[in-house]
Motif scaffolding. Structure first.
Motif, short mmCIF file in Angstrom:
data_model
loop_
_atom_site.label_atom_id
_atom_site.label_comp_id
_atom_site.label_asym_id
_atom_site.label_seq_id
_atom_site.Cartn_x
_atom_site.Cartn_y
_atom_site.Cartn_z
N ARG A 148 -5.23 -6.62 7.31
CA ARG A 148 -3.93 -7.28 7.33
C ARG A 148 -3.27 -7.18 5.96
O ARG A 148 -3.87 -7.56 4.94
CB ARG A 148 -4.08 -8.74 7.75
N VAL A 149 -2.04 -6.70 5.95
CA VAL A 149 -1.32 -6.44 4.70
C VAL A 149 0.02 -7.16 4.74
O VAL A 149 0.69 -7.21 5.79
CB VAL A 149 -1.08 -4.92 4.52
N LEU A 150 0.42 -7.72 3.60
CA LEU A 150 1.76 -8.29 3.44
C LEU A 150 2.61 -7.30 2.66
O LEU A 150 2.23 -6.89 1.55
CB LEU A 150 1.70 -9.62 2.70
N LEU A 151 3.74 -6.92 3.21
CA LEU A 151 4.69 -6.02 2.54
C LEU A 151 5.91 -6.82 2.14
O LEU A 151 6.60 -7.39 2.99
CB LEU A 151 5.08 -4.87 3.47
N VAL A 152 6.18 -6.90 0.83
CA VAL A 152 7.34 -7.63 0.31
C VAL A 152 8.32 -6.60 -0.24
O VAL A 152 8.11 -6.05 -1.34
CB VAL A 152 6.94 -8.65 -0.78
N ALA A 184 11.25 -0.80 4.36
CA ALA A 184 10.18 -1.70 4.74
C ALA A 184 9.71 -1.42 6.16
O ALA A 184 8.50 -1.38 6.43
CB ALA A 184 10.66 -3.15 4.62
N LYS A 185 10.64 -1.21 7.07
CA LYS A 185 10.26 -0.96 8.46
C LYS A 185 9.56 0.39 8.61
O LYS A 185 8.63 0.52 9.41
CB LYS A 185 11.50 -1.02 9.35
N THR A 186 9.98 1.37 7.80
CA THR A 186 9.32 2.68 7.84
C THR A 186 7.88 2.58 7.37
O THR A 186 6.96 3.14 7.97
CB THR A 186 10.09 3.68 6.97
N ILE A 187 7.68 1.85 6.25
CA ILE A 187 6.32 1.67 5.72
C ILE A 187 5.47 0.92 6.73
O ILE A 187 4.32 1.29 7.00
CB ILE A 187 6.36 0.92 4.38
N ARG A 188 6.03 -0.15 7.29
CA ARG A 188 5.27 -0.94 8.26
C ARG A 188 4.87 -0.09 9.47
O ARG A 188 3.72 -0.15 9.92
CB ARG A 188 6.08 -2.15 8.72
N GLN A 189 5.80 0.71 9.96
CA GLN A 189 5.50 1.55 11.12
C GLN A 189 4.38 2.54 10.82
O GLN A 189 3.45 2.72 11.61
CB GLN A 189 6.75 2.30 11.56
N GLY A 190 4.45 3.16 9.62
CA GLY A 190 3.43 4.12 9.24
C GLY A 190 2.06 3.47 9.10
O GLY A 190 1.05 4.02 9.54
N ASN A 226 1.10 0.65 10.54
CA ASN A 226 0.66 0.23 11.87
C ASN A 226 -0.06 1.36 12.60
O ASN A 226 -1.11 1.15 13.22
CB ASN A 226 1.85 -0.22 12.71
N VAL A 227 0.49 2.57 12.50
CA VAL A 227 -0.10 3.74 13.17
C VAL A 227 -1.52 3.98 12.66
O VAL A 227 -2.40 4.41 13.41
CB VAL A 227 0.78 4.99 12.96
N ASP A 228 -1.74 3.70 11.36
CA ASP A 228 -3.05 3.96 10.75
C ASP A 228 -3.98 2.76 10.79
O ASP A 228 -4.97 2.70 10.06
CB ASP A 228 -2.86 4.44 9.31
N GLY A 229 -3.63 1.76 11.59
CA GLY A 229 -4.56 0.67 11.83
C GLY A 229 -4.37 -0.58 11.01
O GLY A 229 -5.21 -1.49 11.07
N PHE A 230 -3.29 -0.65 10.22
CA PHE A 230 -3.01 -1.86 9.44
C PHE A 230 -2.13 -2.81 10.26
O PHE A 230 -1.19 -2.37 10.93
CB PHE A 230 -2.27 -1.52 8.15
N ALA A 231 -2.41 -4.10 10.16
CA ALA A 231 -1.49 -5.12 10.68
C ALA A 231 -0.62 -5.55 9.51
O ALA A 231 -1.13 -5.97 8.46
CB ALA A 231 -2.27 -6.30 11.24
N LEU A 267 5.94 -8.66 7.18
CA LEU A 267 7.04 -8.23 6.32
C LEU A 267 7.79 -9.43 5.77
O LEU A 267 8.13 -10.36 6.50
CB LEU A 267 7.99 -7.33 7.12
N ALA A 268 8.06 -9.42 4.44
CA ALA A 268 8.92 -10.41 3.80
C ALA A 268 10.01 -9.66 3.05
O ALA A 268 9.73 -8.67 2.36
CB ALA A 268 8.11 -11.29 2.84
N LEU A 269 11.25 -10.12 3.15
CA LEU A 269 12.39 -9.40 2.58
C LEU A 269 12.89 -10.00 1.28
O LEU A 269 13.88 -9.54 0.73
CB LEU A 269 13.54 -9.34 3.60
N SER A 270 12.21 -11.02 0.77
CA SER A 270 12.60 -11.63 -0.52
C SER A 270 11.35 -12.07 -1.26
O SER A 270 10.28 -12.26 -0.65
CB SER A 270 13.53 -12.83 -0.31
N GLY A 271 11.49 -12.26 -2.55
CA GLY A 271 10.37 -12.73 -3.34
C GLY A 271 9.92 -14.13 -2.93
O GLY A 271 8.73 -14.42 -2.89
N THR A 272 10.89 -14.98 -2.62
CA THR A 272 10.57 -16.35 -2.22
C THR A 272 9.75 -16.37 -0.95
O THR A 272 8.72 -17.06 -0.85
CB THR A 272 11.87 -17.15 -2.02
#
Length: 225
Positions: free
Chosen positions: A2-6, A13-19, A21-26, A29-34
């Protein structure tokens, strides 16, 4: 895993998440530092991918606050900024790896897997400049064996100066690094807080660690004054 992408660039962000996900990561996604800080402190992740230039809180500040809170999840800093000082700043604040945009997705995934394999041992980095020390994890400052009590803003200002020890830093750089990238108040607030710091880390000890460079900004002596 499980990974958090900020990351505030939503398309990227959606491109990274999709890639991932394909390789087995859950991937969360967070779109701000807060939002990223809140998520990383409230959920157990195997790793955090953290952009530096973020709305709300910078990636540097998110990483600093995580380590100060005792959250040792491996952090991979992801940024469009480049240069050895940016990289050094990231590592000083407790980051585990650093990747500059544009990057290879294959390299990103490989570095993430390497971070996760190593795990997250506690390793707070205590900054030292001469006999002046600052512990980001315990939020403590001392001159030799003498503890120094600082307010949160004073602590963050000293932290910034220590990471740039020996360098001249402008008021604008200090505002962006200590206050907020979008701060639009009076820059004289920097002068006020420099004065507060001097009265706590210099004057009681007969030191002049923080000097004014006329027309340019301030410098913390590399030997701690």
């Amino acid at each position: 895993m499980r990974v958090l992408l900020v990351e505030d660039e939503e398309g990227l962000a959606k491109t990274i998440r999709q890639g991932l996900n394909v390789d087995g990561f859950a991937v969360d996604l967070a779109l701000s530092g807060t939002d990223g800080l809140w998520a990383a402190k409230g959920t157990v992740y195997d790793a955090v991918v953290l952009d530096i230039m973020l709305p709300g809180l910078s990636g540097y500040e998110v990483c600093r606050q995580l380590r100060a809170a005792g959250v040792w999840t491996p952090v991979l800093m992801l940024t469009a900024k480049d240069g050895e000082f940016d990289e050094a700043d990231a590592f000083d604040l407790g980051a585990d790896d650093y990747l500059t945009k544009p990057f290879s997705f294959v390299v990103l995934e490989a570095r993430l897997r390497a971070l996760i394999r190593r795990g997250a041992p506690e390793r707070p980095a205590v900054l030292t400049v001469g006999d002046l020390s600052l512990d980001p994890a315990r939020l403590t400052v001392a001159r030799g064996d003498e503890p120094i009590a600082l307010t949160p803003r004073e602590f963050n200002l000293l932290h910034f100066l220590m990471r740039h020890r020996g360098e001249v830093v402008s008021r604008t750089q200090i505002l962006e690094g200590v206050w907020d990238t979008y701060y639009d108040g009076d820059s004289n607030v920097v002068d006020v807080y420099i004065g507060y710091l001097r009265r706590k880390i210099d004057q009681p000890f007969g030191r002049t660690a923080i000097t004014t460079v006329r027309g340019a900004g301030y410098r913390l002596a590399a030997d701690g004054g």
